[in-house]
Enzyme design. Structure first.
Site, short mmCIF file in Angstrom:
data_model
loop_
_atom_site.label_atom_id
_atom_site.label_comp_id
_atom_site.label_asym_id
_atom_site.label_seq_id
_atom_site.Cartn_x
_atom_site.Cartn_y
_atom_site.Cartn_z
N LYS A 248 -13.51 8.78 2.61
CA LYS A 248 -14.14 7.59 2.99
C LYS A 248 -13.04 6.97 3.95
CE LYS A 248 -11.49 4.76 1.31
NZ LYS A 248 -10.95 3.99 0.86
N LYS B 199 -5.35 -0.07 10.32
CA LYS B 199 -5.63 1.05 8.90
C LYS B 199 -5.87 2.22 9.10
CE LYS B 199 -4.45 3.27 5.78
NZ LYS B 199 -2.89 3.84 4.72
P1 NAD Z 1 -6.88 5.08 -7.29
O1 NAD Z 1 -8.07 6.18 -7.42
O2 NAD Z 1 -5.38 5.70 -7.32
O3 NAD Z 1 -6.86 3.85 -7.82
C1 NAD Z 1 -7.54 2.79 -7.62
C2 NAD Z 1 -7.75 1.91 -9.35
O4 NAD Z 1 -8.84 0.75 -9.54
C3 NAD Z 1 -8.39 2.63 -10.72
O5 NAD Z 1 -6.92 2.48 -11.47
C4 NAD Z 1 -9.21 2.41 -10.57
O6 NAD Z 1 -10.16 2.77 -12.32
C5 NAD Z 1 -9.22 0.92 -10.21
N1 NAD Z 1 -10.87 0.61 -10.39
C6 NAD Z 1 -11.42 1.54 -9.57
N2 NAD Z 1 -13.12 0.45 -9.69
C7 NAD Z 1 -12.90 -0.84 -10.34
C8 NAD Z 1 -13.64 -2.15 -10.46
N3 NAD Z 1 -14.84 -2.42 -10.18
N4 NAD Z 1 -13.11 -2.54 -11.12
C9 NAD Z 1 -11.40 -2.72 -11.30
N5 NAD Z 1 -10.70 -1.52 -10.95
C10 NAD Z 1 -11.73 -0.56 -10.72
O7 NAD Z 1 -6.38 5.21 -5.50
P2 NAD Z 1 -5.39 4.19 -4.70
O8 NAD Z 1 -4.71 5.81 -4.48
O9 NAD Z 1 -4.13 3.69 -5.50
O10 NAD Z 1 -5.61 4.05 -3.80
C11 NAD Z 1 -6.29 2.76 -3.70
C12 NAD Z 1 -6.81 2.00 -2.32
O11 NAD Z 1 -4.99 2.65 -1.57
C13 NAD Z 1 -7.23 2.81 -1.65
O12 NAD Z 1 -8.66 2.38 -0.65
C14 NAD Z 1 -7.05 4.16 -0.84
O13 NAD Z 1 -7.61 4.57 0.30
C15 NAD Z 1 -5.42 3.21 -0.51
N6 NAD Z 1 -4.87 3.76 0.15
C16 NAD Z 1 -4.30 5.06 -0.71
C17 NAD Z 1 -2.80 5.66 -0.29
C18 NAD Z 1 -2.40 6.75 -0.83
O14 NAD Z 1 -1.57 7.39 -0.88
N7 NAD Z 1 -2.66 6.53 -2.41
C19 NAD Z 1 -1.73 5.24 1.08
C20 NAD Z 1 -2.31 4.37 1.15
C21 NAD Z 1 -3.52 3.77 1.45
#
Ligand code: NAD
Length: 308
Positions: free
Chosen positions: A241, A170
């Site tokens: 990140k 990834k």
């Molecule tokens: P986001 O910030 O929308 O979601 C993260 C969630 O985690 C939030 O709801 C937040 O409240 C929760 N959170 C944070 N700290 C926490 C804790 N200590 N305990 C419980 N919950 C907690 O991020 P996202 O866009 O959904 O991305 C999530 C992961 O997937 C990341 O690692 C990102 O790099 C990866 N990702 C994102 C995408 C995208 O297009 N958004 C695509 C592929 C991968």
């Protein structure tokens, strides 16, 4: 199966809904209680802590911003390890450090809990439509057991190799896609400032041999050309990140990453300029400001899919 799901953001929110729709018994947790509303309405139960979302579960998923949160949720007090029982499988869907995932794998093995690093690609739309790519590292028998549930969140689920292999794959993917946004911003501002109509320019690039992917076919027309950088599928903060995790990995393995380092400096400057909460394509705003060219063509809009 009995499933725990922790982290209900742009990605996790949709993935958890798809697991619930698959008929599983799901317990959810997030630090933002309100993020769970639709899951509870669809029949999931709430847990006040990651530990609570891991007790009596066959599989526990996390989808969290990055390594700091995953380390805390997996290993911290009241975390997944504290709640999981022997035989549980812990699956991290975040884009995360392979070195951290290997450490978590070691620590969980002592409690007979298998760990899979299973980052995803395909953006929040892919998460909603269950069309994600899922890149899985870890013990193959745990992968086979988790596969029917992974198939509910993606249609391209593949086993990459031992612990950390999914996370590495990834980071390699995102090093390519995030760095590409920087050069695409430079190239398009050049073309427009040199006198070509933005829509005609986009069509030319789309028809050429580079133009097959989502970045050129969807992100540029739907976000950049609309000036809709606040339509966030994948935040610029998260892309910084990911670049830093890729550079860290390159440092660990002594691999020169010259262009990736340029992309990191560019994205870091954009985040310093306050663009971090916007979409990951917002690094292009810096280039728009420097070149004095706003890349806009309202009619260029295409069917939607982002490329995180
Ligand atoms: P986001 O910030 O929308 O979601 C993260 C969630 O985690 C939030 O709801 C937040 O409240 C929760 N959170 C944070 N700290 C926490 C804790 N200590 N305990 C419980 N919950 C907690 O991020 P996202 O866009 O959904 O991305 C999530 C992961 O997937 C990341 O690692 C990102 O790099 C990866 N990702 C994102 C995408 C995208 O297009 N958004 C695509 C592929 C991968």
């Amino acid at each position: 199966m009995r499933i725990g799901f922790i982290g209900l953001g742009n990605m996790g929110g949709h993935m958890a809904m798809n697991v619930i729709a698959g008929g599983h018994d799901v317990v959810v947790h997030d630090i933002r209680r309100e993020a769970a509303e639709r899951h509870l309405a669809a029949g999931a139960r709430w847990a006040a802590t990651p530990r609570g979302a891991s007790e009596d579960r066959e599989i526990v998923f996390t989808s969290l911003p990055g390594p700091a949160e995953v380390e805390q949720v997996a290993l911290g007090e009241g975390g997944v390890l504290a709640g999981a029982s022997p035989g549980t499988i812990y699956v991290d869907l975040s884009t995360n450090s392979p070195t951290l995932m290997r450490r978590i794998h070691e620590e969980f093995a002592g409690e007979d809990v298998a760990v899979l690093d299973a980052p995803v690609s395909g953006g929040s739309k892919g998460a909603e439509l269950a069309t994600l790519a899922v890149m899985v590292g870890g013990p193959e028998d745990a992968y086979e057991r988790a596969k029917p549930v992974l198939d509910l969140i993606g249609d391209k689920v593949s086993y990459i190799g031992p612990s950390g292999a999914g996370a590495i794959a990834k980071l390699v993917h995102n090093l390519i896609t995030i760095s590409a946004r920087v050069i695409v911003g430079e190239a398009l501002t050049l073309g427009v400032k040199a006198g070509v109509d933005p829509e005609a320019l986009l069509e030319a690039v789309q028809n050429g041999s580079f133009g097959q992917g989502n970045l050129i076919h969807r992100t540029v027309p739907n976000i950049v050309y609309q000036g809709a950088y606040d339509n966030v599928g994948f935040a610029l903060d998260l892309s910084l990140k990911d670049l830093r995790l890729a550079l860290e990995l390159a440092g660990e393995f002594d691999v020169p990453i010259a262009l990736g380092a340029v992309a990191e400096a560019e994205v870091a400057e954009a985040v310093d300029a306050g663009l971090g909460p916007l979409d990951s394509s917002a690094s292009i705003i810096l280039q728009e400001r420097r070149s004095g060219v706003e890349l806009r063509a309202a009619d260029a809009i295409r069917s939607w899919q982002d490329d995180g």
